[in-house]
Design a protein around this motif. Structure first.
Motif, PDB file in Angstrom:
ATOM      1  N   LEU A 125       0.612  -0.888  -0.337  1.00  0.00           N
ATOM      2  CA  LEU A 125      -0.027   0.035   0.247  1.00  0.00           C
ATOM      3  C   LEU A 125       1.068   1.644   0.028  1.00  0.00           C
ATOM      4  CD1 LEU A 125      -3.273  -0.827   2.775  1.00  0.00           C
ATOM      5  CD2 LEU A 125      -2.777  -1.153  -0.376  1.00  0.00           C
ATOM      6  N   ALA A 126       1.938   1.027   0.781  1.00  0.00           N
ATOM      7  CA  ALA A 126       2.858   2.098   0.582  1.00  0.00           C
ATOM      8  C   ALA A 126       3.239   2.209  -1.139  1.00  0.00           C
ATOM      9  CB  ALA A 126       4.093   1.726   1.375  1.00  0.00           C
ATOM     10  N   LEU A 127       3.479   1.311  -1.847  1.00  0.00           N
ATOM     11  CA  LEU A 127       3.937   2.179  -3.165  1.00  0.00           C
ATOM     12  C   LEU A 127       2.878   2.437  -3.821  1.00  0.00           C
ATOM     13  CD1 LEU A 127       5.523  -1.754  -4.426  1.00  0.00           C
ATOM     14  CD2 LEU A 127       6.771   0.372  -3.903  1.00  0.00           C
ATOM     15  N   ILE A 128       1.782   1.844  -3.577  1.00  0.00           N
ATOM     16  CA  ILE A 128       0.045   2.530  -4.026  1.00  0.00           C
ATOM     17  C   ILE A 128       0.298   4.098  -3.622  1.00  0.00           C
ATOM     18  CG2 ILE A 128      -2.198   2.457  -4.163  1.00  0.00           C
ATOM     19  CD1 ILE A 128      -1.931  -0.719  -4.044  1.00  0.00           C
ATOM     20  N   SER A 129       0.671   4.009  -2.701  1.00  0.00           N
ATOM     21  CA  SER A 129       0.471   5.620  -2.227  1.00  0.00           C
ATOM     22  C   SER A 129       0.868   6.668  -2.895  1.00  0.00           C
ATOM     23  CB  SER A 129       0.858   5.205  -1.338  1.00  0.00           C
ATOM     24  OG  SER A 129      -0.514   4.901   0.204  1.00  0.00           O
ATOM     25  N   LEU A 130       2.965   6.070  -3.559  1.00  0.00           N
ATOM     26  CA  LEU A 130       3.731   6.868  -3.734  1.00  0.00           C
ATOM     27  C   LEU A 130       3.289   6.569  -5.396  1.00  0.00           C
ATOM     28  CD1 LEU A 130       7.117   4.977  -2.434  1.00  0.00           C
ATOM     29  CD2 LEU A 130       6.379   7.458  -2.410  1.00  0.00           C
ATOM     30  N   ALA A 131       2.091   5.499  -6.231  1.00  0.00           N
ATOM     31  CA  ALA A 131       1.706   5.522  -7.410  1.00  0.00           C
ATOM     32  C   ALA A 131       1.166   7.047  -7.687  1.00  0.00           C
ATOM     33  CB  ALA A 131       2.386   4.168  -7.605  1.00  0.00           C
ATOM     34  N   ILE A 132       0.358   7.297  -6.508  1.00  0.00           N
ATOM     35  CA  ILE A 132      -0.832   8.232  -6.518  1.00  0.00           C
ATOM     36  C   ILE A 132      -0.290   9.633  -6.084  1.00  0.00           C
ATOM     37  CG2 ILE A 132      -3.078   8.378  -6.128  1.00  0.00           C
ATOM     38  CD1 ILE A 132      -3.326   5.669  -4.871  1.00  0.00           C
ATOM     39  N   ALA A 133       0.589   9.746  -5.096  1.00  0.00           N
ATOM     40  CA  ALA A 133       0.826  11.374  -4.387  1.00  0.00           C
ATOM     41  C   ALA A 133       2.862  11.934  -4.878  1.00  0.00           C
ATOM     42  CB  ALA A 133       0.566  10.955  -3.476  1.00  0.00           C
ATOM     43  N   GLY A 134       3.385  10.813  -5.727  1.00  0.00           N
ATOM     44  CA  GLY A 134       4.477  11.190  -5.190  1.00  0.00           C
ATOM     45  C   GLY A 134       4.847  12.152  -6.308  1.00  0.00           C
ATOM     46  N   ASP A 135       4.184  12.402  -7.468  1.00  0.00           N
ATOM     47  CA  ASP A 135       5.097  13.291  -8.667  1.00  0.00           C
ATOM     48  C   ASP A 135       4.132  14.688  -8.027  1.00  0.00           C
ATOM     49  OD1 ASP A 135       6.426  11.585  -9.924  1.00  0.00           O
ATOM     50  OD2 ASP A 135       4.710  10.853 -10.977  1.00  0.00           O
ATOM     51  N   ALA A 136       4.880  15.606  -8.339  1.00  0.00           N
ATOM     52  CA  ALA A 136       4.341  16.387  -7.619  1.00  0.00           C
ATOM     53  C   ALA A 136       3.345  17.168  -9.233  1.00  0.00           C
ATOM     54  CB  ALA A 136       5.573  18.382  -7.888  1.00  0.00           C
ATOM     55  N   ARG A 137       2.338  17.792  -9.460  1.00  0.00           N
ATOM     56  CA  ARG A 137       1.322  18.582 -10.119  1.00  0.00           C
ATOM     57  C   ARG A 137       1.152  20.056  -9.732  1.00  0.00           C
ATOM     58  NH1 ARG A 137      -1.540  13.286  -8.147  1.00  0.00           N
ATOM     59  NH2 ARG A 137       1.007  12.896  -7.407  1.00  0.00           N
ATOM     60  N   SER A 138       0.392  20.283  -9.971  1.00  0.00           N
ATOM     61  CA  SER A 138      -0.616  21.807 -10.736  1.00  0.00           C
ATOM     62  C   SER A 138      -1.771  21.943  -9.836  1.00  0.00           C
ATOM     63  CB  SER A 138      -0.967  22.264 -12.018  1.00  0.00           C
ATOM     64  OG  SER A 138      -2.254  23.102 -11.939  1.00  0.00           O
ATOM     65  N   HIS A 139      -1.435  22.739  -9.091  1.00  0.00           N
ATOM     66  CA  HIS A 139      -2.854  22.921  -7.605  1.00  0.00           C
ATOM     67  C   HIS A 139      -3.872  23.760  -8.690  1.00  0.00           C
ATOM     68  CE1 HIS A 139       0.756  24.638  -4.990  1.00  0.00           C
ATOM     69  NE2 HIS A 139       0.290  23.693  -5.340  1.00  0.00           N
ATOM     70  N   ARG A 140      -3.997  23.753  -9.715  1.00  0.00           N
ATOM     71  CA  ARG A 140      -5.138  24.268 -10.627  1.00  0.00           C
ATOM     72  C   ARG A 140      -5.654  22.579 -10.928  1.00  0.00           C
ATOM     73  NH1 ARG A 140      -2.647  29.540 -14.080  1.00  0.00           N
ATOM     74  NH2 ARG A 140      -3.024  30.822 -12.243  1.00  0.00           N
ATOM     75  N   GLU A 141      -4.793  21.792 -11.199  1.00  0.00           N
ATOM     76  CA  GLU A 141      -5.235  20.728 -11.640  1.00  0.00           C
ATOM     77  C   GLU A 141      -6.585  19.744 -11.029  1.00  0.00           C
ATOM     78  OE1 GLU A 141      -4.459  15.852 -12.479  1.00  0.00           O
ATOM     79  OE2 GLU A 141      -2.763  17.423 -11.940  1.00  0.00           O
ATOM     80  N   ALA A 142      -8.251  19.941 -11.889  1.00  0.00           N
ATOM     81  CA  ALA A 142      -9.329  19.741 -10.788  1.00  0.00           C
ATOM     82  C   ALA A 142      -9.226  18.265 -10.702  1.00  0.00           C
ATOM     83  CB  ALA A 142     -10.842  19.890 -12.071  1.00  0.00           C
ATOM     84  N   ARG A 143      -9.295  17.746  -9.437  1.00  0.00           N
ATOM     85  CA  ARG A 143      -8.601  15.985  -9.429  1.00  0.00           C
ATOM     86  C   ARG A 143      -9.099  15.817  -8.001  1.00  0.00           C
ATOM     87  NH1 ARG A 143      -4.107  16.205  -5.870  1.00  0.00           N
ATOM     88  NH2 ARG A 143      -2.841  18.299  -5.905  1.00  0.00           N
ATOM     89  N   LEU A 144      -9.464  14.290  -7.681  1.00  0.00           N
ATOM     90  CA  LEU A 144     -10.046  13.966  -6.438  1.00  0.00           C
ATOM     91  C   LEU A 144      -8.472  13.858  -5.895  1.00  0.00           C
ATOM     92  CD1 LEU A 144     -12.186  12.237  -4.692  1.00  0.00           C
ATOM     93  CD2 LEU A 144     -10.882  10.504  -5.991  1.00  0.00           C
ATOM     94  N   HIS A 145      -8.852  14.349  -4.437  1.00  0.00           N
ATOM     95  CA  HIS A 145      -7.406  14.186  -3.659  1.00  0.00           C
ATOM     96  C   HIS A 145      -6.417  12.679  -3.867  1.00  0.00           C
ATOM     97  CE1 HIS A 145      -5.428  14.432   0.312  1.00  0.00           C
ATOM     98  NE2 HIS A 145      -6.327  15.602   0.897  1.00  0.00           N
ATOM     99  N   PRO A 146      -5.515  12.918  -3.511  1.00  0.00           N
ATOM    100  CA  PRO A 146      -4.712  11.814  -3.641  1.00  0.00           C
ATOM    101  C   PRO A 146      -5.456  10.121  -2.395  1.00  0.00           C
ATOM    102  CG  PRO A 146      -3.571  13.153  -3.934  1.00  0.00           C
ATOM    103  CD  PRO A 146      -4.903  13.936  -3.596  1.00  0.00           C
ATOM    104  N   MET A 147      -5.564  10.600  -1.256  1.00  0.00           N
ATOM    105  CA  MET A 147      -6.085   9.838  -0.740  1.00  0.00           C
ATOM    106  C   MET A 147      -7.432   9.482  -0.448  1.00  0.00           C
ATOM    107  SD  MET A 147      -7.336  11.284   3.703  1.00  0.00           S
ATOM    108  CE  MET A 147      -5.846  11.667   4.592  1.00  0.00           C
ATOM    109  N   VAL A 148      -8.070   9.773  -1.177  1.00  0.00           N
ATOM    110  CA  VAL A 148      -9.328   9.599  -1.194  1.00  0.00           C
ATOM    111  C   VAL A 148      -9.182   7.894  -2.701  1.00  0.00           C
ATOM    112  CG1 VAL A 148     -11.806   9.349  -2.590  1.00  0.00           C
ATOM    113  CG2 VAL A 148     -10.825  11.333  -0.986  1.00  0.00           C
TER     114      VAL A 148
END
Length: 392
Positions: free
Chosen positions: A285-308
């Protein structure tokens, strides 16, 4: 370990504890309250109840650890991204391993701890809890602790006494026996006593009412009547150990003479393979979390919160493992499925990390969920709060 790695490890570890302790406390409280009848029905002290509550705790910890780690990783990385820390790290030319290494190190430690609790601490705690409960109910009289109170001492068997006297003498007996599907038996007696062997309740000067299912009632008066308790007492005080109560050594080499193993060997097989796979979930699950939230991304990007997103994948993975482990009882094919679930998930997450691709749920589902999430954020602006070492 580099200073930046220590910084990330500290923040993730702090958020992990912030997520772990409240959830652990809530689940522990609900489990403890389900066993409050040990105090109310068997006359145990509050110290005994506290001991039982402590013995319950190890069975909860391995379940909560993976999800607390997911929350800790995703919330910390999301906060660092919102504070432009991930962007600065990338712009400085730092390798992604600076972010990945401390998180996987923490995940490995948590996985090892989960293995230790699941295979060493939890079996001993469960055995102690079963023995404690069995000893608490070993004496039939101890289940009727309060005079003039109606108590259930077994399924379909209820007892009330008016007064308890010296020498195990009971006065004002009222017994309801609904265990026979054909009829109910109701006993009244002026007094009675449990014999020295604990296998019979001798009632004197009373009557018994026999009520059939068709409504017919017959009443018989008696001077002395012996109520059989052998079915209740023969197993009381003896804790029956199940597969989940055994340590790893027993599961690897079960005693062929063990009665419970003879009765249900498939449950021991399922428990063994569950123990050998569950402990790797924090790392996967740590690997999955890194694959979801480990990269820098734009603040303006409309997206679901990585935690969800991460919790969605985590719950799906946990459910799949739980389902496969339960199916092993009847179908050995699921043994391979149980081992394949964390392996496939870990390899897939590692592939996303190596290819610098972001793991996410399908776009249509994500956009709908993101809209709901942003609506919640607007109504509850402090929902994410602040993490140690940074602000949301």
């Amino acid at each position: 370990m580099k200073l930046l790695e220590i910084y990330i490890l500290r923040r993730v570890g702090q958020m992990f504890l912030v997520a772990l302790l409240p959830v652990l406390a809530i689940i522990w409280t609900t489990q403890v309250l389900q066993r409050i009848n040990l105090v109310t029905d068997s006359g145990q002290s509050i110290g005994s109840f506290a001991k039982l509550a402590t013995l319950i705790l190890p069975s909860i910890i391995p379940v909560v650890l993976p999800f607390a780690l997911v929350i800790g990783v995703t919330q910390t990385l999301t906060t660092m991204n919102n504070d432009s820390e991930l962007t600065v790290i990338d712009a400085a030319g730092a390798k992604r391993n600076i972010i990945i290494r401390p998180i996987l190190l923490l995940a490995a430690v948590i996985s090892a701890f989960s293995f230790f609790v699941d295979n060493v601490v939890e079996p001993k705690a469960k055995t102690g809890a079963r023995q404690m409960i069995a000893a608490a109910y070993a004496d039939l009289l101890s289940t009727v602790i309060e005079e003039k109170n109606f108590r259930r001492i077994d399924e379909g068997l209820y007892v009330q006494i008016s007064e308890r006297l010296a020498g195990r003498v009971l006065r004002g007996l009222f017994v309801v026996d609904e265990r026979d599907p054909a009829f109910d038996m109701i006993y009244y007696a002026r007094e009675g006593a449990v014999d020295d062997t604990g296998t019979s309740l001798i009632m004197r000067d009373g009557e018994v009412q026999r009520k059939a299912r068709d409504g017919n009632v017959s009443i018989i008066k008696f001077d002395s009547y012996s109520f059989d308790l052998s079915d209740l007492t023969q197993n009381r005080g003896q804790a029956t150990l199940r597969a989940s109560d055994r340590d790893l050594g027993f599961l690897l080499n079960p005693d062929p003479a063990d009665k419970d193993y003879i009765a249900r060997p498939q449950s021991y097989r399922a428990e063994l393979h569950r123990r050998l796979t569950d402990w790797v979930l924090p790392f996967v699950l740590a690997l999955i979390s890194l694959a979801i939230a480990g990269d820098a991304r734009s603040h303006r990007e409309a997206r679901l919160h990585p935690m969800v997103t991460a919790l969605t994948f985590s719950f799906a993975l946990r459910w799949a493992s739980f389902y496969a482990a339960n199916q092993i009882d009847t179908n050995p094919f699921y043994i391979g499925v149980l081992y394949a679930i964390p392996v496939v998930a870990g390899v897939a997450a590692s592939g996303f990390l190596n290819m610098h691709k972001r793991l996410s749920i399908p776009a249509a589902v994500g956009e709908r969920a993101a809209g709901i999430w942003h609506g919640i954020e607007r109504r509850l602006p402090s929902a994410l709060g602040k993490t140690p070492g940074g602000s949301a």
